[in-house]
Design a protein around this motif. Structure first.
Motif, mmCIF file in Angstrom:
data_model
loop_
_atom_site.group_PDB
_atom_site.id
_atom_site.type_symbol
_atom_site.label_atom_id
_atom_site.label_comp_id
_atom_site.label_asym_id
_atom_site.label_seq_id
_atom_site.Cartn_x
_atom_site.Cartn_y
_atom_site.Cartn_z
ATOM 1 N N LEU A 141 3.463 -36.276 -38.926
ATOM 2 C CA LEU A 141 3.347 -35.678 -40.774
ATOM 3 C C LEU A 141 1.607 -35.778 -40.531
ATOM 4 N N CYS B 217 9.265 -38.056 -49.445
ATOM 5 C CA CYS B 217 8.695 -38.257 -48.974
ATOM 6 C C CYS B 217 6.862 -38.159 -49.400
ATOM 7 N N GLU C 54 11.425 -30.991 -50.921
ATOM 8 C CA GLU C 54 12.243 -31.453 -49.756
ATOM 9 C C GLU C 54 12.168 -30.015 -48.830
ATOM 10 N N LEU D 14 -0.237 -31.732 -46.834
ATOM 11 C CA LEU D 14 0.972 -32.261 -48.033
ATOM 12 C C LEU D 14 0.336 -33.010 -49.461
ATOM 13 N N ALA E 128 1.346 -35.014 -51.502
ATOM 14 C CA ALA E 128 2.499 -36.217 -52.009
ATOM 15 C C ALA E 128 2.071 -37.496 -53.327
ATOM 16 N N VAL F 3 8.680 -29.293 -47.094
ATOM 17 C CA VAL F 3 8.389 -30.894 -46.424
ATOM 18 C C VAL F 3 9.319 -30.327 -45.036
ATOM 19 N N HIS G 230 7.527 -40.399 -44.141
ATOM 20 C CA HIS G 230 9.064 -40.097 -44.874
ATOM 21 C C HIS G 230 9.004 -40.526 -46.085
ATOM 22 N N LEU H 85 14.556 -35.322 -46.998
ATOM 23 C CA LEU H 85 12.764 -35.751 -46.530
ATOM 24 C C LEU H 85 12.248 -35.582 -48.089
#
Length: 281
Positions: free
Chosen positions: A124, A207, A61, A129, A131, A64, A184, A204
């Protein structure tokens, strides 16, 4: 959290903030579930405290939040007075310190909600990232439903409903990945603050990757109607999938959500209503 654990969490947050030079005379519990949100007074800090075993989620989190702050996303920010804004561990709790925003107004207008959503999704798309995909979360929820030891009180007919919905809609939502992006993950109204800066997204740690319609399914219906290019049938399917996952979490034996019995019944009711609105798969 259990009362004894909550007291320890409060003390851990208080001690951590004080150690960093932030003045704490009182602690107000804003949200109490598996994690807690605490308003530290008078320093004006929002402390998010996760129990042992959730360090990785808290660190994700914070990562992010830092990436999104760099691209001016409409998200809550880590407290700027903390020189090294990382997750601290005290008494086993994972503690992160955020800016506290005084609430403004009682409800965010759909047009403002939609504008914030579009700016968030644009931000975003600008960050790099690693994820999980939405369907990874579906698999976890399906595991809870299929394991009778982890969800022993879930009635048989409701177990079948949740299993079939998670499997069927999870596959449908995960089928077309061409237009997917970072999301999100759970931008429901409880995770959007009305502030003097406008709407800001919080929490967050959820995500993930998927279609923007998965995010839009968490918002009031007027938001999806205003979001340019949204697939409204896919929003309906994602809304049903969201309620199925929500219900799966509520039927876990160790779920800590307040008023859990109410939300168990409400989740299944909302799921059935959402399924009625879904078009052909």
């Amino acid at each position: 959290m259990e009362p004894s654990q909550l007291r320890r969490a409060v003390e851990a947050a208080r001690a951590t903030a004080s150690e960093l030079g932030l003045r704490v005379e009182d602690v107000v519990v804003i949200h109490d579930s598996d994690r807690v949100a605490l308003h530290l007074v008078p320093c004006g800090v929002l402390a998010r405290v996760a129990p042992p075993g959730h360090l990785a989620d808290s660190e994700f989190e914070v990562t992010v939040a830092r990436l999104l702050a760099d691209v001016d996303a409409p998200v809550a920010e880590l407290d700027p007075r903390v020189v090294d804004p990382r997750v601290r561990v005290r008494d086993g709790f994972a503690i992160s310190l955020w800016t506290y925003y005084e609430p403004v107004g009682s409800q965010i207008a759909p047009a403002d909600y939609t504008d914030a959503f579009m700016r968030l999704h644009a931000a975003l798309r600008r960050i790099d990232l690693d994820a999980p995909h939405v369907t990874d979360r579906v698999v976890v929820a399906l595991g809870e439903v299929n394991d009778r030891e982890r969800s022993p009180e879930l009635p048989g007919a409701d177990r079948v409903l949740l299993r079939d919905t998670l499997a069927g809609l999870g596959a449908a939502v995960g089928a077309g990945r061409a237009g997917e992006q970072l999301l999100h993950g759970e931008p429901h109204p409880g995770n959007v603050l009305g502030t003097r800066r406008g709407p800001l997204f919080v929490d967050l740690a959820t995500c993930c990757r998927g279609p923007v319609e998965f995010d839009l399914a968490h918002a009031p219906e007027g938001v999806g109607e205003r979001y340019a290019g949204a697939d409204h049938e896919l929003i309906h399917r994602c809304r049903a999938l969201n309620w199925a996952m929500f219900s799966a979490w509520r039927w876990r034996r160790d779920d800590l959500m307040p008023d859990r019995d109410h939300w168990r019944a409400e989740g299944l009711r909302q799921l059935r209503a959402a399924l009625d609105r879904c078009g052909p798969a």
